[in-house]
Design a protein around this motif. Structure first.
Motif, mmCIF file in Angstrom:
data_model
loop_
_atom_site.group_PDB
_atom_site.id
_atom_site.type_symbol
_atom_site.label_atom_id
_atom_site.label_comp_id
_atom_site.label_asym_id
_atom_site.label_seq_id
_atom_site.Cartn_x
_atom_site.Cartn_y
_atom_site.Cartn_z
ATOM 1 N N GLN A 586 0.661 -1.390 0.064
ATOM 2 C CA GLN A 586 0.348 0.571 0.398
ATOM 3 C C GLN A 586 1.006 1.202 -0.021
ATOM 4 O O GLN A 586 0.146 2.323 -0.502
ATOM 5 N N LEU A 587 1.819 1.406 0.437
ATOM 6 C CA LEU A 587 2.983 2.525 0.816
ATOM 7 C C LEU A 587 3.205 2.747 -0.575
ATOM 8 O O LEU A 587 3.501 3.335 -1.080
ATOM 9 N N GLY A 588 3.492 1.181 -1.361
ATOM 10 C CA GLY A 588 4.670 1.640 -2.361
ATOM 11 C C GLY A 588 3.396 2.216 -3.604
ATOM 12 O O GLY A 588 3.863 3.118 -4.194
ATOM 13 N N GLN A 589 2.320 2.090 -3.612
ATOM 14 C CA GLN A 589 1.475 2.774 -3.956
ATOM 15 C C GLN A 589 1.472 3.823 -4.222
ATOM 16 O O GLN A 589 1.005 4.916 -5.022
ATOM 17 N N ALA A 590 1.147 3.913 -3.296
ATOM 18 C CA ALA A 590 0.388 5.267 -2.697
ATOM 19 C C ALA A 590 2.544 6.280 -2.563
ATOM 20 O O ALA A 590 2.059 7.841 -3.184
ATOM 21 N N TRP A 591 3.186 6.388 -2.653
ATOM 22 C CA TRP A 591 4.543 6.681 -3.305
ATOM 23 C C TRP A 591 4.749 7.212 -4.409
ATOM 24 O O TRP A 591 5.379 7.272 -4.332
ATOM 25 N N ASP A 592 4.410 6.460 -5.229
ATOM 26 C CA ASP A 592 4.571 6.191 -6.399
ATOM 27 C C ASP A 592 3.439 7.281 -6.779
ATOM 28 O O ASP A 592 4.307 8.669 -7.889
ATOM 29 N N ILE A 593 2.127 7.511 -6.129
ATOM 30 C CA ILE A 593 1.755 8.724 -6.653
ATOM 31 C C ILE A 593 2.484 10.089 -5.844
ATOM 32 O O ILE A 593 2.196 11.571 -6.527
ATOM 33 N N ARG A 594 2.812 9.855 -4.505
ATOM 34 C CA ARG A 594 2.924 10.849 -4.213
ATOM 35 C C ARG A 594 4.521 11.659 -4.872
ATOM 36 O O ARG A 594 5.035 12.960 -4.888
ATOM 37 N N GLY A 595 5.341 10.325 -5.599
ATOM 38 C CA GLY A 595 6.559 10.757 -6.878
ATOM 39 C C GLY A 595 5.997 11.812 -7.749
ATOM 40 O O GLY A 595 7.136 12.926 -8.162
ATOM 41 N N LYS A 596 4.691 11.838 -8.087
ATOM 42 C CA LYS A 596 4.177 13.039 -9.058
ATOM 43 C C LYS A 596 3.882 14.210 -8.506
ATOM 44 O O LYS A 596 4.127 15.431 -8.825
ATOM 45 N N LEU A 597 2.823 14.035 -7.324
ATOM 46 C CA LEU A 597 2.489 15.169 -6.175
ATOM 47 C C LEU A 597 3.436 16.403 -6.214
ATOM 48 O O LEU A 597 3.164 17.441 -6.189
ATOM 49 N N ARG A 598 4.968 15.479 -5.803
ATOM 50 C CA ARG A 598 5.411 15.993 -4.478
ATOM 51 C C ARG A 598 6.206 17.079 -5.683
ATOM 52 O O ARG A 598 6.011 18.637 -5.819
ATOM 53 N N PRO A 599 6.991 16.895 -7.175
ATOM 54 C CA PRO A 599 7.349 17.605 -7.903
ATOM 55 C C PRO A 599 6.669 18.809 -8.462
ATOM 56 O O PRO A 599 6.663 19.968 -8.398
ATOM 57 N N ALA A 600 5.282 18.156 -8.083
ATOM 58 C CA ALA A 600 4.218 19.365 -8.963
ATOM 59 C C ALA A 600 3.754 20.252 -7.802
ATOM 60 O O ALA A 600 3.572 21.815 -8.321
ATOM 61 N N ILE A 601 4.069 19.988 -5.931
ATOM 62 C CA ILE A 601 3.501 21.298 -5.549
ATOM 63 C C ILE A 601 4.842 22.084 -5.869
ATOM 64 O O ILE A 601 4.684 23.091 -5.534
ATOM 65 N N ASP A 602 5.935 21.035 -5.587
ATOM 66 C CA ASP A 602 7.224 22.452 -5.973
ATOM 67 C C ASP A 602 7.370 23.534 -6.654
ATOM 68 O O ASP A 602 7.725 24.240 -6.252
ATOM 69 N N GLU A 603 7.033 22.211 -8.388
ATOM 70 C CA GLU A 603 6.722 23.662 -9.275
ATOM 71 C C GLU A 603 5.721 24.850 -9.011
ATOM 72 O O GLU A 603 6.307 26.112 -9.506
ATOM 73 N N ARG A 604 4.449 24.955 -8.666
ATOM 74 C CA ARG A 604 3.660 25.636 -8.019
ATOM 75 C C ARG A 604 3.980 26.558 -7.678
ATOM 76 O O ARG A 604 4.220 27.784 -7.907
ATOM 77 N N ASP A 605 4.454 26.316 -6.234
ATOM 78 C CA ASP A 605 5.043 26.557 -5.538
ATOM 79 C C ASP A 605 6.576 28.009 -5.825
ATOM 80 O O ASP A 605 6.688 28.828 -5.424
ATOM 81 N N ARG A 606 7.409 27.422 -6.307
ATOM 82 C CA ARG A 606 8.443 27.956 -7.235
ATOM 83 C C ARG A 606 7.592 29.013 -8.381
ATOM 84 O O ARG A 606 7.388 30.032 -7.766
ATOM 85 N N ILE A 607 6.914 28.387 -9.365
ATOM 86 C CA ILE A 607 6.439 29.898 -10.096
ATOM 87 C C ILE A 607 5.554 30.588 -9.180
ATOM 88 O O ILE A 607 5.243 31.800 -9.542
ATOM 89 N N LEU A 608 4.784 30.711 -8.118
ATOM 90 C CA LEU A 608 3.811 31.094 -7.760
ATOM 91 C C LEU A 608 4.826 32.901 -6.270
ATOM 92 O O LEU A 608 4.302 33.628 -6.823
ATOM 93 N N ALA A 609 5.635 31.682 -6.359
ATOM 94 C CA ALA A 609 6.834 33.034 -5.627
ATOM 95 C C ALA A 609 7.160 33.662 -6.948
ATOM 96 O O ALA A 609 6.797 35.407 -6.662
ATOM 97 N N GLU A 610 7.084 33.502 -8.242
ATOM 98 C CA GLU A 610 7.744 33.949 -9.164
ATOM 99 C C GLU A 610 7.094 34.753 -9.843
ATOM 100 O O GLU A 610 6.943 36.004 -9.864
ATOM 101 N N GLN A 611 5.504 34.604 -9.792
ATOM 102 C CA GLN A 611 4.505 35.257 -10.151
ATOM 103 C C GLN A 611 4.442 36.313 -8.902
ATOM 104 O O GLN A 611 4.628 37.715 -9.538
ATOM 105 N N GLN A 612 4.455 36.039 -7.573
ATOM 106 C CA GLN A 612 4.668 37.609 -6.523
ATOM 107 C C GLN A 612 6.112 38.308 -7.424
ATOM 108 O O GLN A 612 5.558 39.539 -6.689
ATOM 109 N N ARG A 613 6.605 38.138 -7.339
ATOM 110 C CA ARG A 613 8.607 38.746 -7.557
ATOM 111 C C ARG A 613 7.613 39.552 -9.038
ATOM 112 O O ARG A 613 8.279 40.629 -8.765
ATOM 113 N N LEU A 614 7.585 38.697 -9.717
ATOM 114 C CA LEU A 614 6.876 39.450 -11.306
ATOM 115 C C LEU A 614 6.038 40.653 -10.945
ATOM 116 O O LEU A 614 5.793 41.976 -11.775
ATOM 117 N N GLU A 615 5.162 40.863 -10.458
ATOM 118 C CA GLU A 615 3.377 41.494 -10.277
ATOM 119 C C GLU A 615 4.161 42.396 -9.771
ATOM 120 O O GLU A 615 3.986 43.353 -9.649
#
Length: 693
Positions: A586-615
């Protein structure tokens, strides 16, 4: 000075130490015809005395000091080896004189006061002395004329005190070249006995017990009349008129069904009541036995009658067991205990060590003479034991320098069969006296470390640091994650050796409550009972060594699934061969999804910080353009600011579109991840792997 020189210093096994004698007084307990044969001294202020003799009379009179009659009666044990018996023991009872309470008051009249007659200077002291020396008579009434009596009792006696000598072998901490016996020591144990009983002990069999059975002062010689309540009859007077009770009419209830007769009990199922005859004891009961009833289970064996003489009280050795011989047999002498002394070289005899009722008894194998108001030292044991002279760092508030310098200590193991009681010890090595220390109670097989001097050739610096380490899965339930971590305390001891020889040092480390030692050095002794650990360290000559004592305490915390500590804990669980296979899947299946979720969240947080700086940058560019709007000489700057604002706006448009896409992906993965983690259930963590010492 060789190893056995300490023993040769006293050529005999007994060293008499005469005490200052005060005024002569008689013995505390005395009986003509019954000589003192045995004395057993304990460590709680009492001793067992045994007297024996042939009596050709119908009674024996004991003369007992007044304040000791209660203890004498409470512990008196008598056995008749000749077949006769003791009928009773009589003693006087002190009664307060209250004859004047009921006398009529004197007639009123003139009062005449007369001075009391003068007393001599020593009158008061003499009266007090007479009271202290007053003897009471306790009479034992016997049956018959010929008696072989053995009488035992307990009386107050000074405790016996141990004293030790330890001769260290060569090759200790600061000794010469090592020899084969470098870790051997010669141990001697002496017992100091004081006789303040008021009579000389001549040819008595002496035993010293390393234990303290329960004992207390008894007052059986004093009359005890408990108070009773006083009830007076003052007639019957009612305080109020009772009210009447009214019962409403009702139909009679049907009669109850007749009771069902109980089935007869099967043989052996229920307890049976019966009467039986006690064994006839004509010498104690004066004739036939008595009828009495008892109730017991049919399957339970009958209890054997217990003797009140020569038994054990509370698991402690009270008096030696004595058996009554049948009257038809001839009187037999008391059975002597087997003595197997093991005399070492240059020693004629030693005390035989025996374990009895959890205590250690030293039986002196020869008769002992101890005059009244004197003391005697008896040699209890002398043997080789494992031992060495090393160093111990144990800061003591009473020795200020011990906070930075270790003690020199004698460390040895009690490989005897008995307990070594608390007492002083003198340490010798290489023909010299090294110092003195105190030995705490040492059970067989235990090892003690006795400080006897401070060593300033070694210096110790101490430091401490704390931090949290590790992450292990502790619990997963209802989608919540708990992990275990270690709160680690590192205590470092830097030991500097200024001597020319290597120094083996023990560090007495105070243990932190609720912690465990992690990867302790080999030879570490974790003494949970004392709240400390003895940790060894070898310090080279003219060098420095650092000892790191690692103590860890588990604590739990609930964290987010996307935290890095969660990833560390889960990855460790997935790699552990002890992990549950279903949870791993069960943890293996969940961690496969976490492997996709964590990078997406990191990218969103990064570009949101860039958006705030550009604004923020776009806002500043617009303010600058408004500031130079009417300045005709700033055309070039205006164009530059306009280009930069256009680029920022374009990038903001790209970020907005990407954030929308990422939010959709994140929401989808979060739902999948939440569904999987809600199905996982882990209630018990894996045991942490203990590092081998």
């Amino acid at each position: 000075m060789r190893r056995y020189d300490v023993a040769r210093a006293g050529s005999g096994l007994l060293l008499a130490l005469t005490l200052l004698a005060g005024c002569v007084r008689g013995p505390d307990v005395d009986a003509s015809g019954l000589a003192l044969k045995r004395v057993v001294i304990y460590r709680n202020g009492v001793a067992y005395f045994e007297r024996r003799g042939l009596i050709d009379a119908d009674q024996v009179t004991f003369r007992v000091r007044k304040e000791k009659v209660g203890d004498f009666l409470a512990t008196l044990a008598v056995i008749e080896a000749g077949g006769s018996s003791v009928r009773s023991a009589s003693f006087p009872v002190e009664v307060d004189d209250r004859s004047g309470e009921d006398e009529a008051p004197p007639e009123p009249g003139p009062e005449v006061t007369t001075a009391p007659p003068p007393k001599g200077k020593g009158a008061a002291a003499g009266e007090k002395k007479r009271d202290e020396d007053e003897l009471e008579k306790v009479k034992l009434t016997l049956d018959g004329r010929e008696h072989d009596l053995v009488v035992g009792y307990v009386a107050e006696t000074p405790v016996w005190r141990p004293s030790y000598r330890l001769v260290m072998g060569a090759g200790g901490a600061q000794g010469a070249a090592p020899r084969a016996d470098a870790k051997q020591a010669h141990l001697q144990a002496w017992g100091i006995v004081q006789n303040l009983s008021g009579e000389d002990w001549k040819g008595v069999k002496l035993s010293l017990v390393a234990g303290a059975p329960l004992a207390f002062q008894a007052t059986l010689d004093q009359a005890a009349i408990p108070p009773r309540p006083v009830v007076s009859d003052q007639g019957e007077v009612i305080a109020s008129v009772p009210t009447s009770e009214t019962t409403l009419a009702a139909e009679a209830a049907p009669p109850p069904p007749p009771p069902v007769a109980p089935a007869p009990a099967a043989p052996g199922d229920a307890a049976e009541t019966y009467a039986f005859m006690d064994e006839a004891e004509p010498e104690m009961e004066g004739g036939g036995g008595k009828m009495r009833s008892a109730r017991r289970s049919a399957t339970a064996p009958a209890a054997k009658p217990s003797s009140m003489v020569g038994g054990r009280v509370g698991g402690q050795h009270a008096v030696p067991q004595m058996k009554r011989m049948p009257s038809a047999e001839a009187p037999a002498p008391m059975e002597e205990r087997p003595m197997n002394p093991s005399p070492p070289r240059n020693m004629s005899a030693l005390a035989a060590v025996a374990m009895e009722a959890g205590t250690t008894r030293y039986d002196i194998p020869f008769p002992v003479d101890i005059p009244d108001k004197s003391a005697t030292m008896v040699l209890l044991l002398a043997r080789q034991v494992p031992g060495e002279s090393i160093f111990l760092f144990a800061p003591d508030g009473g020795v200020p320098a011990s906070s930075s310098h270790p003690f020199r200590v004698a460390r040895f193991t009690n490989d005897t069969k008995g307990l070594l009681e608390r007492g002083p010890i003198a340490v010798f090595e290489n023909g010299a006296f090294l110092g003195q220390g105190m030995v705490e109670p040492l059970p067989p097989g235990a090892t003690t470390t006795v400080p006897f001097a401070l060593e300033r050739g070694l210096a110790v610096d101490t430091s401490r640091e704390e931090n949290a380490e590790g992450a292990r899965l502790a619990k997963i339930e209802a989608g919540a994650l708990e992990i275990e971590r270690d709160w680690v305390t590192h205590t470092k001891y830097a030991v500097r050796n200024g001597g020319d020889l290597a120094a083996r040092t023990l560090v007495k480390h105070p243990r932190l409550h609720g912690t465990r030692l992690h990867a302790p050095p080999k030879g570490t002794e974790d003494n949970v009972g004392t709240g400390s650990a003895l940790v060894p360290i070898d310090v080279p000559r003219r060098g420095t060594a650092v000892l790191d004592v690692d103590e860890r305490r588990l604590f739990r915390q609930q964290i987010d699934w996307l935290d890095q500590l969660a990833d560390d804990a889960v990855q460790g669980y997935l790699k552990d061969p002890r992990a549950d296979a279903g949870v791993v899947k069960q943890l293996g299946q969940a961690w496969d999804i976490r492997g996709k979720l964590r990078p997406a969240i990191d990218e969103r947080d990064r570009i949101l910080a860039e958006q705030q700086r550009l604004e923020q940058q776009s806002h500043e560019l617009r303010q600058n353009l408004r500031a130079i709007e009417k300045n005709k000489t700033a055309d070039e700057l205006r164009r530059d600011l306009t280009d930069r604002l256009a680029k920022a706006s374009a990038r903001l448009d790209e970020i907005t579109k990407r954030v929308i896409v990422l939010e959709m992906q994140i929401n989808e993965q979060q739902i999948r991840f939440r569904d999987l983690t809600n199905e996982i259930k882990l209630l018990a963590p894996l045991a942490p792997v203990r590092a081998a010492p």
